[in-house]
Design a protein around this motif. Structure first.
Motif, PDB file in Angstrom:
ATOM      1  N   ALA A  26     -59.623   2.969 -32.987  1.00  0.00           N
ATOM      2  CA  ALA A  26     -60.375   1.991 -33.781  1.00  0.00           C
ATOM      3  C   ALA A  26     -61.599   2.630 -34.418  1.00  0.00           C
ATOM      4  O   ALA A  26     -62.144   3.609 -33.906  1.00  0.00           O
ATOM      5  CB  ALA A  26     -60.822   0.821 -32.914  1.00  0.00           C
ATOM      6  N   VAL A  39     -65.264  -4.192 -35.404  1.00  0.00           N
ATOM      7  CA  VAL A  39     -64.033  -3.427 -35.507  1.00  0.00           C
ATOM      8  C   VAL A  39     -63.516  -3.645 -36.927  1.00  0.00           C
ATOM      9  O   VAL A  39     -63.192  -4.759 -37.308  1.00  0.00           O
ATOM     10  CB  VAL A  39     -62.976  -3.895 -34.481  1.00  0.00           C
ATOM     11  CG1 VAL A  39     -61.672  -3.138 -34.667  1.00  0.00           C
ATOM     12  CG2 VAL A  39     -63.508  -3.736 -33.066  1.00  0.00           C
ATOM     13  N   HIS A  42     -58.039  -0.765 -36.843  1.00  0.00           N
ATOM     14  CA  HIS A  42     -57.479  -0.369 -35.551  1.00  0.00           C
ATOM     15  C   HIS A  42     -55.989  -0.129 -35.661  1.00  0.00           C
ATOM     16  O   HIS A  42     -55.311  -0.686 -36.513  1.00  0.00           O
ATOM     17  CB  HIS A  42     -57.795  -1.387 -34.453  1.00  0.00           C
ATOM     18  CG  HIS A  42     -57.418  -2.797 -34.771  1.00  0.00           C
ATOM     19  ND1 HIS A  42     -56.166  -3.299 -34.573  1.00  0.00           N
ATOM     20  CD2 HIS A  42     -58.147  -3.811 -35.292  1.00  0.00           C
ATOM     21  CE1 HIS A  42     -56.122  -4.563 -34.934  1.00  0.00           C
ATOM     22  NE2 HIS A  42     -57.320  -4.902 -35.384  1.00  0.00           N
ATOM     23  N   SER A  45     -53.181  -1.919 -31.517  1.00  0.00           N
ATOM     24  CA  SER A  45     -53.816  -3.031 -30.814  1.00  0.00           C
ATOM     25  C   SER A  45     -52.788  -3.900 -30.110  1.00  0.00           C
ATOM     26  O   SER A  45     -51.696  -4.130 -30.611  1.00  0.00           O
ATOM     27  CB  SER A  45     -54.604  -3.882 -31.816  1.00  0.00           C
ATOM     28  OG  SER A  45     -55.186  -4.976 -31.159  1.00  0.00           O
ATOM     29  N   THR A  50     -59.020  -8.264 -31.051  1.00  0.00           N
ATOM     30  CA  THR A  50     -59.639  -6.974 -31.361  1.00  0.00           C
ATOM     31  C   THR A  50     -60.303  -6.951 -32.724  1.00  0.00           C
ATOM     32  O   THR A  50     -61.437  -6.507 -32.864  1.00  0.00           O
ATOM     33  CB  THR A  50     -58.612  -5.838 -31.227  1.00  0.00           C
ATOM     34  OG1 THR A  50     -58.157  -5.814 -29.873  1.00  0.00           O
ATOM     35  CG2 THR A  50     -59.211  -4.502 -31.586  1.00  0.00           C
TER      36      THR A  50
END
Length: 151
Positions: A26, A39, A42, A45, A50
């Motif tokens: 990430a 974030v 990413h 995941s 997330t």
């Protein structure tokens, strides 16, 4: 908020993750609007949360990186790092057990971090693996003007 990286940047991060045999990678960037890390990208995941995570620079995985301005590498079975793995929302959401977290700089200011880690086995990352992540972080930092920091 997911951020679009260039195809070359995405490819480099995918290749890094494959070569290191990590499960999750990430990029977290500091927002000028709320002063929190978000974030923005990413890979790998396992949690829908997330992409929505944000936290202060003195919380979670950001704290050791922003406090020292240096790489932070740890595994769940390391006594000094165990509390972090039990309290960091990102590490909990992704169930990470070993991590490398590298600062991202722009004009000598710390603006975020690049994180990669494993889920299913705790491991100690070797110096050459940490250097690999540092190289990718350096490449990303030099291209950061293409990534808006205002979130």
């Amino acid at each position: 908020m997911m951020q679009h990286l260039s195809p070359a940047e995405e490819h480099a991060l995918n290749q890094m993750q494959l070569s290191l045999n990590t499960d999750f990678t990430a990029i977290l960037l500091l927002s000028k609007t709320d002063g929190k890390l978000h974030v923005i990208f990413h890979i790998g995941s396992r949690s829908k949360r997330t992409g929505k995570l944000s936290f202060k620079t003195n919380e979670g995985i950001a704290e050791p990186v922003f406090k020292s301005g240096r790489v932070f590498s740890a595994s769940f079975n390391t006594s000094h790092a165990a509390p972090l793995f039990h309290s960091c929302p990102l590490l909990l959401a992704e169930r990470l057990t070993s991590i490398i977290s590298v600062p991202l700089f722009q004009s000598q200011s710390l603006i975020g971090l690049l994180l990669t880690g494993t889920r299913y086995h705790s491991r100690t990352f070797h110096h050459n693996e940490i250097q690999h992540v540092q190289k990718e972080a350096s490449n990303l930092s030099s291209s950061m003007p293409t990534i808006p920091i205002v979130i």
